[in-house]
Enzyme design. Structure first.
Site, PDB file in Angstrom:
ATOM      1  N   HIS A 132      15.602  36.471  18.269  1.00  0.00           N
ATOM      2  CA  HIS A 132      15.055  37.728  17.753  1.00  0.00           C
ATOM      3  C   HIS A 132      16.224  38.708  17.641  1.00  0.00           C
ATOM      4  CE1 HIS A 132      12.924  41.636  18.041  1.00  0.00           C
ATOM      5  NE2 HIS A 132      11.841  40.989  17.633  1.00  0.00           N
ATOM      6  N   ASP A 209      15.654  35.724  27.135  1.00  0.00           N
ATOM      7  CA  ASP A 209      14.719  36.650  26.499  1.00  0.00           C
ATOM      8  C   ASP A 209      13.347  35.991  26.602  1.00  0.00           C
ATOM      9  OD1 ASP A 209      13.001  37.794  24.712  1.00  0.00           O
ATOM     10  OD2 ASP A 209      14.407  37.871  23.041  1.00  0.00           O
ATOM     11  N   GLN A 212       8.391  36.057  24.554  1.00  0.00           N
ATOM     12  CA  GLN A 212       7.326  35.172  24.059  1.00  0.00           C
ATOM     13  C   GLN A 212       6.947  34.101  25.072  1.00  0.00           C
ATOM     14  OE1 GLN A 212       5.653  35.744  21.348  1.00  0.00           O
ATOM     15  NE2 GLN A 212       6.978  37.285  20.430  1.00  0.00           N
ATOM     16  N   LYS A 235       3.230  42.277  25.220  1.00  0.00           N
ATOM     17  CA  LYS A 235       2.970  40.935  24.692  1.00  0.00           C
ATOM     18  C   LYS A 235       2.245  40.071  25.724  1.00  0.00           C
ATOM     19  CE  LYS A 235       7.218  41.009  21.926  1.00  0.00           C
ATOM     20  NZ  LYS A 235       6.752  41.287  20.583  1.00  0.00           N
ATOM     21  N   CYS A 373      11.733  39.783  12.587  1.00  0.00           N
ATOM     22  CA  CYS A 373      12.951  40.244  13.265  1.00  0.00           C
ATOM     23  C   CYS A 373      13.828  39.061  13.669  1.00  0.00           C
ATOM     24  CB  CYS A 373      12.631  41.103  14.490  1.00  0.00           C
ATOM     25  SG  CYS A 373      11.806  42.630  14.051  1.00  0.00           S
TER      26      CYS A 373
END
Ligand code: 7TS
Length: 415
Positions: A132, A209, A212, A235, A373
């Protein structure tokens, strides 16, 4: 993908949780909402909304400052939320949990406070092709400021990381590795344990990261053995404007503050300032206390259902959606990794993703269209954009049927 392990009754059982999410009862253009944009932002259950409201109605004042009762309540609520996050991630101590605005701010913190002071010309930052922008641009900024180089490990046509190439790109020049845990554009689950083992063998710290990943997989930072882990509340059924940076204590101790202001200091005079201890050193200014409380409530809610059960159920949904969407003439799935989590990206011959998104919206179906993104991913697959359906445990097979029917109808009309 392996066979689904969820019994037919799981669909009914999970559908019961829909009542916990008031917004799912909305009608859009007169049709029942089908919310399939959870990768961008998931919805909040009543338990989270209530926790935020209770905080505002009974606990709110500024934290870490007043001796008055409300300030102490707010501080307890905020620090209690930090402890809740610590347990969720299985971090060693709450000093390793820094509240941020979200994943983006967490990665920028590491880029500016860990990488920027340490890096110079000849040093390398290793990321992957499927990141991302939040895990690309902060590193480009550091590279620009220090003369270091951004090195990008390739992916293959399935959207899997090319691990041999990644291994070859790790070198004595690598100063940090930063990769997604789960790709937002492709759904790929990265081989995080292998990445840590390879990087640590060269004494290179690793940032994941996890934006997700946390809503879909059980994350244990001690088992992962990573050095930094970043994620966002919004999220994972929590509020916006709150997120977390987990950092290994010894590394966080060695890092300078990245923003100055109240709360991050012990003493200030014009001859010099001394900084507060972890985690406050990295939390300048009044934090988002209500957000932290809401995030803790979201974690409680997720724990009550159980992330292992959520993962199994969502895997079943993903297989069902993949199978049904693949059967549509002209539909190509972008991202066919063997390990995937909870989303399907696709293109439809003859129909631009944006047009498809608009057509589906008329049917009450919310999907995301665009580059997500992750422009390099689009470039790699040679597409300007994709349509993406991203799932939560409150989605149902019936909703996927509605998606499939609407996509097939769009193909028949415009494709
Ligand atoms: N990293 C990943 C993997 C993401 O998916 C996102 C947001 C971010 C970082 C940034 O998170 P933020 O909370 O700081 O904004 N991803 C998406 C998406 O896929 N659609 O909208 C936002």
């Amino acid at each position: 993908m392996s066979a689904a392990v969820v019994s037919p009754s799981a669909d009914q059982e999970f559908a019961r949780y829909r009542a916990d999410f008031p917004i799912l009862a909305e009608r859009i253009h007169g049709k029942p909402l089908v919310y399939l944009d959870n990768g961008a932002s998931s919805q909040r259950p009543t338990a989270v909304l209530d926790a935020e409201r209770r905080y505002a109605e009974h606990l709110h004042a500024n934290v870490h400052r007043g001796v008055h009762t409300l300030s102490q309540r707010a501080t307890d609520a905020y620090e209690g939320a930090r402890e809740r996050v610590r347990v969720f991630l299985n971090a060693r101590t709450a000093r390793e949990i820094i509240f941020t605005r979200g994943t983006t701010e967490a990665i920028n913190l590491v880029a500016q406070s860990y990488a920027r002071p340490r890096l110079g010309p000849g040093d390398e930052i290793l990321i992957t092709w499927l990141e991302h922008h939040a895990n690309i641009v902060p590193w480009q900024m550091v590279a620009e400021a220090t003369g270091a180089r951004l090195v990008v490990a390739p992916i293959d046509r399935r959207g899997e990381l090319d691990l041999p190439a990644f291994t070859a790109l790790l070198s004595e020049r690598t100063r940090i590795v930063a990769t997604a845990h789960v790709s937002n554009a492709l759904g790929t689950v990265l081989p995080v344990r292998e990445i840590v083992a390879l990087a640590h063998a060269r004494n290179v710290p690793v940032l994941f990261d996890g934006a997700q990943a946390v809503p879909h997989l059980k994350v244990d930072v001690r088992a992962l053995d990573c050095d930094f882990y970043a994620f966002s509340g919004h999220k994972m059924y929590g509020p916006t404007g709150i997120g977390v940076l987990y950092g290994r204590e010894a590394i966080l101790e060695s890092m300078p503050p990245w923003q100055g202001g109240g709360d991050m200091i012990l003493t200030v005079s014009f001859s010099g300032t001394t900084y507060n201890a972890l985690p406050h050193k990295f939390e300048a200014g009044t934090p988002n206390m209500g957000g932290a409380v809401g995030l803790a409530a979201a974690i409680d809610y997720l724990d009550r259902i159980g992330l292992a059960r959520i993962a199994a159920f969502e895997h079943d949904l993903l297989e069902y959606a993949t199978e049904r969407l693949s059967a549509i003439d002209g539909l190509t799935i972008i991202g066919t990794a063997r390990a995937k989590a909870s989303l399907v990206s696709f293109t439809l011959a003859g129909v631009h993703p944006h047009d498809l998104g608009t057509i589906l919206d008329q049917e009450g179906i919310a999907i995301r269209t665009g580059h997500h993104c992750a422009m390099p991913v689009m470039e790699f697959f040679g597409v300007p954009a994709t349509a993406r359906a991203s799932f939560a445990f409150y989605n149902t097979r019936a909703e996927i049927d509605r998606l499939v029917e609407a996509v097939a109808a769009a193909r028949a009309l415009f494709g």
